[in-house]
Write a protein that holds these residues in place. Structure first.
Motif, mmCIF file in Angstrom:
data_model
loop_
_atom_site.group_PDB
_atom_site.id
_atom_site.type_symbol
_atom_site.label_atom_id
_atom_site.label_comp_id
_atom_site.label_asym_id
_atom_site.label_seq_id
_atom_site.Cartn_x
_atom_site.Cartn_y
_atom_site.Cartn_z
ATOM 1 N N ALA A 11 33.247 40.832 32.843
ATOM 2 C CA ALA A 11 34.158 40.436 32.026
ATOM 3 C C ALA A 11 35.295 39.711 32.776
ATOM 4 C CB ALA A 11 35.121 41.922 31.334
ATOM 5 N N ALA A 12 35.535 39.997 34.088
ATOM 6 C CA ALA A 12 36.339 39.372 35.030
ATOM 7 C C ALA A 12 35.569 37.762 35.358
ATOM 8 C CB ALA A 12 36.685 40.023 36.362
ATOM 9 N N ASP A 13 34.112 38.005 35.623
ATOM 10 C CA ASP A 13 33.589 36.877 36.100
ATOM 11 C C ASP A 13 33.534 35.918 34.798
ATOM 12 O OD1 ASP A 13 31.775 35.422 37.922
ATOM 13 O OD2 ASP A 13 30.321 35.759 36.287
ATOM 14 N N LEU A 14 33.509 36.326 33.597
ATOM 15 C CA LEU A 14 33.114 35.648 32.540
ATOM 16 C C LEU A 14 34.548 34.760 32.408
ATOM 17 C CD1 LEU A 14 31.213 35.102 30.094
ATOM 18 C CD2 LEU A 14 32.183 36.580 28.851
ATOM 19 N N LEU A 15 35.598 35.704 32.375
ATOM 20 C CA LEU A 15 37.214 35.067 32.195
ATOM 21 C C LEU A 15 37.643 34.530 33.436
ATOM 22 C CD1 LEU A 15 38.059 37.597 29.501
ATOM 23 C CD2 LEU A 15 38.138 35.238 29.325
ATOM 24 N N ARG A 16 36.768 34.484 34.591
ATOM 25 C CA ARG A 16 37.445 33.683 35.843
ATOM 26 C C ARG A 16 38.772 34.597 36.169
ATOM 27 N NH1 ARG A 16 37.009 27.282 33.857
ATOM 28 N NH2 ARG A 16 34.801 27.662 33.232
ATOM 29 N N LEU A 17 38.351 35.814 36.122
ATOM 30 C CA LEU A 17 39.627 36.810 37.025
ATOM 31 C C LEU A 17 39.271 37.419 38.176
ATOM 32 C CD1 LEU A 17 40.645 38.119 33.450
ATOM 33 C CD2 LEU A 17 41.946 36.749 34.952
ATOM 34 N N THR A 18 38.046 37.315 38.623
ATOM 35 C CA THR A 18 37.544 37.999 39.813
ATOM 36 C C THR A 18 38.496 37.882 40.989
ATOM 37 O OG1 THR A 18 35.262 37.660 39.225
ATOM 38 C CG2 THR A 18 35.605 38.183 41.511
ATOM 39 N N PRO A 19 38.998 36.767 41.248
ATOM 40 C CA PRO A 19 39.973 36.683 42.485
ATOM 41 C C PRO A 19 41.207 37.304 42.284
ATOM 42 C CG PRO A 19 39.264 34.366 41.940
ATOM 43 C CD PRO A 19 38.842 35.503 40.717
ATOM 44 N N TYR A 20 41.490 37.737 40.920
ATOM 45 C CA TYR A 20 42.914 38.604 40.933
ATOM 46 C C TYR A 20 42.564 39.944 40.371
ATOM 47 C CZ TYR A 20 43.296 33.424 40.121
ATOM 48 O OH TYR A 20 43.124 32.010 40.099
ATOM 49 N N LEU A 21 41.554 40.585 40.641
ATOM 50 C CA LEU A 21 41.515 41.916 40.064
ATOM 51 C C LEU A 21 42.347 42.998 40.799
ATOM 52 C CD1 LEU A 21 37.579 42.027 39.829
ATOM 53 C CD2 LEU A 21 39.307 42.107 37.827
ATOM 54 N N GLU A 22 42.904 42.582 42.005
ATOM 55 C CA GLU A 22 43.740 43.622 42.478
ATOM 56 C C GLU A 22 45.447 43.260 42.413
ATOM 57 O OE1 GLU A 22 42.276 46.279 43.692
ATOM 58 O OE2 GLU A 22 40.498 45.398 43.070
ATOM 59 N N ARG A 23 45.397 42.189 41.567
ATOM 60 C CA ARG A 23 46.817 41.882 41.240
ATOM 61 C C ARG A 23 47.484 42.417 40.267
ATOM 62 N NH1 ARG A 23 47.524 35.240 42.244
ATOM 63 N NH2 ARG A 23 46.286 35.158 44.309
ATOM 64 N N LEU A 24 48.790 42.773 40.069
ATOM 65 C CA LEU A 24 49.678 43.127 39.160
ATOM 66 C C LEU A 24 49.792 41.889 38.073
ATOM 67 C CD1 LEU A 24 52.140 45.495 40.523
ATOM 68 C CD2 LEU A 24 50.037 46.151 39.682
ATOM 69 N N PRO A 25 49.930 42.412 36.651
ATOM 70 C CA PRO A 25 49.951 41.337 35.646
ATOM 71 C C PRO A 25 51.168 40.311 35.862
ATOM 72 C CG PRO A 25 49.645 43.466 34.509
ATOM 73 C CD PRO A 25 49.536 43.647 35.985
#
Length: 360
Positions: free
Chosen positions: A115-129
């Motif tokens: 899902a993170a790859d699909l929505l281009r969130l992979t670089p931000y997985l360890e960040r807080l919202p």
């Protein structure tokens, strides 16, 4: 498949949804299009099981789920005000429904990263919202809905609070995301342009009623009635009430308009003509356009486009033209109506022309 059968919702004597019947197929994208307070959110809450209809029934794959609470349905929902857990990382936000469902660690990790790859969130997985941009936060909420593998995904104006660039980016991505899922997607919006960009099917809503449901481009090009045409037009649909008398459309205070050849067979009587702002222009071909002289009331320049507001025989029209056009207030301007796209409605507001449209 999700099916609503004659569903109504009445609250304190006020009708919020009136006799709505819809059939949404698995793997489909369905847009609910209508202005604020048209009933879009109420209809989605009825679909989800958050509210119960006053009358009518809701079915999922032919099973009546009208009284089944949302927690026992396979539903995911994303709101206009995106909601994330502020103390959890992006990874944990996306994973949260999977943890609740007791998914094993390996499957959970795979689904979150997909899902993170699909929505281009992979670089931000360890960040807080709160360390993310608004668009990234909304993508996180979308990803959390996606990983549930819900059979029904409801998106209630999910891009409304994002800036223009982010909205355009996500609008372009969403059809791709939808295409990769077998779920039923329902997307609510107030913007006709967003419905056209998303495609799929569109249900137009007005005051709790579905006025038309079909493929998005068909509803836009061939509205069944004036209300649907007005709902699917931004800027507002240009209209004029006329009386057809032989070969002319007559109106008070004017010599009227010549009847286009393709409408020559229309019976004499009173009609409302409608046309989109981009079908009114400085230019026109004699074979498919009629010209009128209208008075300029105001011009809005938005960069690459100009919205020219006009008065024609007391009717207020808007013309959309590419480029920058600086016009004087009260200037008389000759404009052309593209009659290939002219919509015609009878006195009851019903469409009376079956062969209205070439490409819009």
């Amino acid at each position: 498949m999700l099916e609503l059968r004659d569903v109504s919702k009445i609250v304190s004597g006020e009708t919020h949804i009136s006799n709505v019947s819809l059939r949404l197929e698995a793997g489909s994208l369905n847009v609910l299009l209508g202005p604020t307070l048209a009933g879009k959110t109420t209809l989605m809450r009825l679909m989800a099981g958050l509210d119960q209809p006053t009358s009518g029934t809701v079915h999922m794959d032919d099973a009546d789920v009208t009284g089944v609470p949302v927690r026992k349905r396979s539903v995911a929902m994303v709101y206009q005000q995106f909601i994330n857990y502020p103390a959890m990382s992006v990874y944990e936000n996306i994973a949260s429904p999977l943890r609740v469902a007791g998914v094993d660690k390996a499957t959970l990790d795979r689904k979150v990263r997909q899902a993170a790859d699909l929505l281009r969130l992979t670089p931000y997985l360890e960040r807080l919202p709160l360390e993310l941009s608004g668009g990234q936060q909304q993508r996180t909420a979308l990803a959390r809905a996606m990983v549930k593998d819900a059979r029904l995904v409801l998106l209630d104006e999910p891009l409304a609070n994002l800036d223009y660039k982010l909205r355009e980016e996500l609008r372009a991505e969403l059809p791709r995301i939808f295409a990769e899922s077998g779920a039923i997607f329902v997307y609510a919006t107030t913007e006709p342009s967003e419905a056209l960009l998303l495609g799929g099917k569109t249900a137009t809503l007005s005051e709790g009623r579905v006025t038309q449901f079909g493929t998005t481009i068909e509803v836009f090009r061939n509205p069944a009635d004036l209300l649907t045409a007005q709902t699917f037009s931004d800027p507002p649909l240009n209209t004029i009430e006329v009386r057809k008398d032989k070969n002319r459309f007559m109106l008070d205070g004017s010599d009227g308009l010549p009847v286009p050849v393709r409408l020559a067979g229309l019976a004499d009587g009173v009609y409302t003509l409608g046309f989109q702002p981009h079908h009114l222009s400085f230019k026109g071909r004699e074979a498919d356009a009629v010209s009128v002289d209208a008075r300029v009331t105001v011009t809005e320049i938005t960069g690459s486009e100009s919205f020219v507001h006009l008065d024609y025989a007391g009717n207020q029209w808007v013309m959309l033209e590419e480029g920058v056009h600086r016009l004087n207030v009260d200037e008389t301007l000759r404009v052309f109506i593209d009659t290939r796209h002219l919509l015609v409605f009878d006195e009851a507001g019903r469409s009376v022309v079956a062969d209205r449209a070439e490409a819009a």
